[in-house]
Write an enzyme that holds these catalytic residues in place. Structure first.
Site, PDB file in Angstrom:
ATOM      1  N   GLY A   9       0.835  -1.207   0.000  1.00 52.60           N
ATOM      2  CA  GLY A   9       0.000   0.000   0.000  1.00 52.60           C
ATOM      3  C   GLY A   9       0.862   1.247   0.000  1.00 52.60           C
ATOM      4  O   GLY A   9       0.588   2.214   0.718  1.00 52.60           O
ATOM      5  N   SER A  11       1.356   3.325  -2.524  1.00 46.36           N
ATOM      6  CA  SER A  11       1.018   4.310  -3.559  1.00 46.36           C
ATOM      7  C   SER A  11       0.418   5.597  -3.004  1.00 46.36           C
ATOM      8  O   SER A  11       0.459   6.631  -3.668  1.00 46.36           O
ATOM      9  CB  SER A  11       0.040   3.695  -4.570  1.00 46.36           C
ATOM     10  OG  SER A  11      -1.055   3.109  -3.912  1.00 46.36           O
ATOM     11  N   ARG A  12      -0.142   5.528  -1.803  1.00 44.22           N
ATOM     12  CA  ARG A  12      -0.826   6.716  -1.265  1.00 44.22           C
ATOM     13  C   ARG A  12      -0.646   6.788   0.247  1.00 44.22           C
ATOM     14  O   ARG A  12      -0.189   5.837   0.876  1.00 44.22           O
ATOM     15  CB  ARG A  12      -2.328   6.650  -1.595  1.00 44.22           C
ATOM     16  CG  ARG A  12      -2.622   6.770  -3.062  1.00 44.22           C
ATOM     17  CD  ARG A  12      -4.108   6.782  -3.364  1.00 44.22           C
ATOM     18  NE  ARG A  12      -4.734   5.466  -3.270  1.00 44.22           N
ATOM     19  CZ  ARG A  12      -5.754   5.163  -2.472  1.00 44.22           C
ATOM     20  NH1 ARG A  12      -6.278   6.076  -1.693  1.00 44.22           N
ATOM     21  NH2 ARG A  12      -6.260   3.944  -2.445  1.00 44.22           N
ATOM     22  N   ASP A  60      -2.351  -7.818  -5.343  1.00 45.79           N
ATOM     23  CA  ASP A  60      -3.382  -7.717  -4.311  1.00 45.79           C
ATOM     24  C   ASP A  60      -2.908  -8.494  -3.086  1.00 45.79           C
ATOM     25  O   ASP A  60      -2.771  -9.727  -3.140  1.00 45.79           O
ATOM     26  CB  ASP A  60      -4.684  -8.306  -4.879  1.00 45.79           C
ATOM     27  CG  ASP A  60      -5.827  -8.270  -3.887  1.00 45.79           C
ATOM     28  OD1 ASP A  60      -5.594  -7.974  -2.694  1.00 45.79           O
ATOM     29  OD2 ASP A  60      -6.969  -8.559  -4.299  1.00 45.79           O
ATOM     30  N   VAL A  61      -2.643  -7.782  -1.996  1.00 42.51           N
ATOM     31  CA  VAL A  61      -2.094  -8.441  -0.802  1.00 42.51           C
ATOM     32  C   VAL A  61      -3.051  -9.476  -0.199  1.00 42.51           C
ATOM     33  O   VAL A  61      -2.618 -10.343   0.561  1.00 42.51           O
ATOM     34  CB  VAL A  61      -1.692  -7.422   0.295  1.00 42.51           C
ATOM     35  CG1 VAL A  61      -0.517  -6.571  -0.140  1.00 42.51           C
ATOM     36  CG2 VAL A  61      -2.877  -6.569   0.731  1.00 42.51           C
ATOM     37  N   ASN A  89       1.465  -2.445   5.313  1.00 41.28           N
ATOM     38  CA  ASN A  89       0.698  -1.212   5.513  1.00 41.28           C
ATOM     39  C   ASN A  89      -0.649  -1.183   4.792  1.00 41.28           C
ATOM     40  O   ASN A  89      -1.561  -0.488   5.225  1.00 41.28           O
ATOM     41  CB  ASN A  89       1.569  -0.036   5.036  1.00 41.28           C
ATOM     42  CG  ASN A  89       0.769   1.240   4.884  1.00 41.28           C
ATOM     43  OD1 ASN A  89       0.446   1.915   5.863  1.00 41.28           O
ATOM     44  ND2 ASN A  89       0.420   1.578   3.643  1.00 41.28           N
ATOM     45  N   SER A 141      -3.968  -0.157  14.174  1.00 43.37           N
ATOM     46  CA  SER A 141      -4.837   1.015  14.330  1.00 43.37           C
ATOM     47  C   SER A 141      -5.322   1.081  15.776  1.00 43.37           C
ATOM     48  O   SER A 141      -5.423   0.056  16.464  1.00 43.37           O
ATOM     49  CB  SER A 141      -6.055   0.878  13.420  1.00 43.37           C
ATOM     50  OG  SER A 141      -7.014   1.868  13.737  1.00 43.37           O
ATOM     51  N   TYR A 154     -12.905  -4.154  10.866  1.00 41.67           N
ATOM     52  CA  TYR A 154     -11.602  -3.475  10.902  1.00 41.67           C
ATOM     53  C   TYR A 154     -10.911  -3.684  12.264  1.00 41.67           C
ATOM     54  O   TYR A 154      -9.717  -3.955  12.324  1.00 41.67           O
ATOM     55  CB  TYR A 154     -11.848  -1.995  10.610  1.00 41.67           C
ATOM     56  CG  TYR A 154     -10.624  -1.139  10.400  1.00 41.67           C
ATOM     57  CD1 TYR A 154      -9.963  -1.113   9.169  1.00 41.67           C
ATOM     58  CD2 TYR A 154     -10.148  -0.312  11.415  1.00 41.67           C
ATOM     59  CE1 TYR A 154      -8.857  -0.285   8.966  1.00 41.67           C
ATOM     60  CE2 TYR A 154      -9.054   0.510  11.221  1.00 41.67           C
ATOM     61  CZ  TYR A 154      -8.414   0.522   9.995  1.00 41.67           C
ATOM     62  OH  TYR A 154      -7.322   1.349   9.809  1.00 41.67           O
ATOM     63  N   LYS A 158      -7.330  -5.560  12.704  1.00 46.21           N
ATOM     64  CA  LYS A 158      -6.179  -4.879  13.315  1.00 46.21           C
ATOM     65  C   LYS A 158      -5.816  -5.499  14.670  1.00 46.21           C
ATOM     66  O   LYS A 158      -4.641  -5.583  15.018  1.00 46.21           O
ATOM     67  CB  LYS A 158      -6.469  -3.382  13.462  1.00 46.21           C
ATOM     68  CG  LYS A 158      -6.695  -2.656  12.130  1.00 46.21           C
ATOM     69  CD  LYS A 158      -5.501  -2.766  11.192  1.00 46.21           C
ATOM     70  CE  LYS A 158      -5.627  -1.812  10.008  1.00 46.21           C
ATOM     71  NZ  LYS A 158      -4.496  -1.918   9.068  1.00 46.21           N
TER      72      LYS A 158
HETATM   73  P1  NAP Z   1      -5.096   5.045   1.985  1.00 47.97           P
HETATM   74  O1  NAP Z   1      -4.626   6.448   1.832  1.00 47.97           O
HETATM   75  O2  NAP Z   1      -6.509   4.699   1.689  1.00 47.97           O
HETATM   76  O3  NAP Z   1      -4.110   4.093   1.132  1.00 47.97           O
HETATM   77  C1  NAP Z   1      -4.325   2.721   1.110  1.00 47.97           C
HETATM   78  C2  NAP Z   1      -3.186   2.060   0.390  1.00 47.97           C
HETATM   79  O4  NAP Z   1      -3.373   0.633   0.453  1.00 47.97           O
HETATM   80  C3  NAP Z   1      -3.114   2.421  -1.092  1.00 47.97           C
HETATM   81  O5  NAP Z   1      -1.755   2.475  -1.452  1.00 47.97           O
HETATM   82  C4  NAP Z   1      -3.813   1.235  -1.769  1.00 47.97           C
HETATM   83  O6  NAP Z   1      -3.390   0.999  -3.116  1.00 47.97           O
HETATM   84  C5  NAP Z   1      -3.347   0.106  -0.870  1.00 47.97           C
HETATM   85  N1  NAP Z   1      -4.190  -1.078  -0.931  1.00 47.97           N
HETATM   86  C6  NAP Z   1      -5.514  -1.201  -0.627  1.00 47.97           C
HETATM   87  N2  NAP Z   1      -5.942  -2.455  -0.821  1.00 47.97           N
HETATM   88  C7  NAP Z   1      -4.862  -3.164  -1.269  1.00 47.97           C
HETATM   89  C8  NAP Z   1      -4.666  -4.502  -1.672  1.00 47.97           C
HETATM   90  N3  NAP Z   1      -5.669  -5.399  -1.631  1.00 47.97           N
HETATM   91  N4  NAP Z   1      -3.431  -4.886  -2.094  1.00 47.97           N
HETATM   92  C9  NAP Z   1      -2.411  -3.986  -2.140  1.00 47.97           C
HETATM   93  N5  NAP Z   1      -2.537  -2.697  -1.769  1.00 47.97           N
HETATM   94  C10 NAP Z   1      -3.757  -2.289  -1.361  1.00 47.97           C
HETATM   95  O7  NAP Z   1      -4.867   4.526   3.468  1.00 47.97           O
HETATM   96  P2  NAP Z   1      -3.947   5.095   4.666  1.00 47.97           P
HETATM   97  O8  NAP Z   1      -4.783   5.973   5.492  1.00 47.97           O
HETATM   98  O9  NAP Z   1      -2.637   5.544   4.174  1.00 47.97           O
HETATM   99  O10 NAP Z   1      -3.782   3.742   5.486  1.00 47.97           O
HETATM  100  C11 NAP Z   1      -2.593   2.957   5.483  1.00 47.97           C
HETATM  101  C12 NAP Z   1      -2.685   1.967   6.618  1.00 47.97           C
HETATM  102  O11 NAP Z   1      -2.798   2.664   7.859  1.00 47.97           O
HETATM  103  C13 NAP Z   1      -3.898   1.027   6.537  1.00 47.97           C
HETATM  104  O12 NAP Z   1      -3.544  -0.262   6.960  1.00 47.97           O
HETATM  105  C14 NAP Z   1      -4.867   1.657   7.509  1.00 47.97           C
HETATM  106  O13 NAP Z   1      -5.768   0.691   8.011  1.00 47.97           O
HETATM  107  C15 NAP Z   1      -3.923   2.195   8.566  1.00 47.97           C
HETATM  108  N6  NAP Z   1      -4.474   3.252   9.383  1.00 47.97           N
HETATM  109  C16 NAP Z   1      -4.855   4.442   8.825  1.00 47.97           C
HETATM  110  C17 NAP Z   1      -5.390   5.445   9.645  1.00 47.97           C
HETATM  111  C18 NAP Z   1      -5.808   6.788   9.125  1.00 47.97           C
HETATM  112  O14 NAP Z   1      -6.398   7.558   9.886  1.00 47.97           O
HETATM  113  N7  NAP Z   1      -5.519   7.136   7.903  1.00 47.97           N
HETATM  114  C19 NAP Z   1      -5.528   5.200  11.020  1.00 47.97           C
HETATM  115  C20 NAP Z   1      -5.132   3.984  11.542  1.00 47.97           C
HETATM  116  C21 NAP Z   1      -4.604   3.023  10.718  1.00 47.97           C
HETATM  117  P3  NAP Z   1      -4.113   1.729  -4.388  1.00 47.97           P
HETATM  118  O15 NAP Z   1      -3.584   3.138  -4.410  1.00 47.97           O
HETATM  119  O16 NAP Z   1      -3.673   0.936  -5.568  1.00 47.97           O
HETATM  120  O17 NAP Z   1      -5.584   1.683  -4.120  1.00 47.97           O
END
Ligand code: NAP
Length: 243
Positions: A9, A11-12, A60-61, A89, A141, A154, A158
């Protein structure tokens, strides 16, 4: 030997910030993602701007066969090195109250966070054990520690990831491989789009959402040699929301 790190993950959001951080530490960064080619390419450009290099590895993970084939393929093409840092991630949210939660939303969320831990970590682990050095960091998380309403899927994914972190840490500690989890609160990424930030931040002692770079700094530390005696931990990073 080229030092390599794999970020799922990447890419973003948080994953991208982690890629840039690891690039700054001199890592060749393998950027995994599932669909967003343009954003993945942007991450790769930012890795190069940070003075390092990397490559894209799209799979796809949640798909075991796809993960194993991509990682083994990479290893075969790079016999002189190995992935010494793995950041699990990738993650998705599909929130709903349990009463209305569709089975698909349960399995997809568990698949992307928890099954993915198995799918990706297993093929990466053996070379770490053979070389007696590795760092595994799992993106958990606050939801996995506290449980949040509307997130049974979720929170379960986690929470399971945190437990798996603790178990694996005990299996591989002797081999110089550390396994830790990071538990963010609210972090400004696409994932929290649509949440009422103005209202939610009132509940956070630091009165703001976190930045992806703040999480990446913690991941970078856990990925470093300096963190050599920390393993089996889950470190919260949430502005004081819950600890
Ligand atoms: P995000 O901006 O939505 O980015 C999600 C990333 O995961 C993207 O790079 C996406 O790829 C990739 N992804 C999704 N499904 C996938 C799959 N099946 N196989 C491979 N890659 C996949 O999310 P984020 O907020 O950065 O979150 C990153 C991590 O932190 C996650 O595990 C999330 O649960 C955790 N987290 C986030 C928060 C928060 O507030 N943001 C809080 C607690 C925990 P594409 O670009 O190709 O879609």
């Amino acid at each position: 030997m080229k030092k390599c790190a794999l970020v799922t993950g990447g890419s973003r959001g948080i994953g991208r910030a982690v890629c840039i951080r690891l690039a700054g530490m001199g890592y060749h960064v393998i950027v995994n993602y599932v669909s967003n080619d343009a954003e993945a390419q942007k991450t790769l450009d930012l890795i190069r701007e940070a003075g390092s290099d990397g490559e894209l590895l799209k799979f796809d993970v949640s798909d075991n066969a796809a993960a194993v084939s991509a990682i083994e393929g990479w290893q075969d093409a790079n016999p002189d090195t190995y992935i010494e840092v793995l950041v699990n991630n990738a993650g998705i949210r599909k929130d709903n109250l349990m009463l209305w939660m569709e089975q698909e939303d349960w399995t997809k969320v568990i698949g992307t966070s928890l099954n993915a831990f198995y799918n990706v970590t297993r093929p990466v682990l053996k070379p770490m054990l053979v070389r007696k050095y590795g760092r595994i960091i799992n993106m958990a998380s606050l939801s996995g520690l506290k449980g949040l309403p509307g997130q049974c899927n979720y929170s379960a994914a986690k929470g399971g990831l945190i437990a798996a972190t603790k178990a694996l840490a005990q299996e591989v500690g002797r081999k110089g491989v550390t396994v830790n989890a990071v538990a963010p609160g609210f972090v400004k990424t696409d994932m929290v789009e649509g949440l009422d930030e103005a209202e939610l931040k009132k509940t956070i002692p630091m009165n703001r959402f976190g930045e992806p770079e703040e999480v990446a700094a913690l991941v970078g530390f856990l990925a470093s040699k300096e963190a050599s005696y920390i393993t089996g931990e889950c470190i919260s990073i949430n502005g004081g929301l819950y600890s």
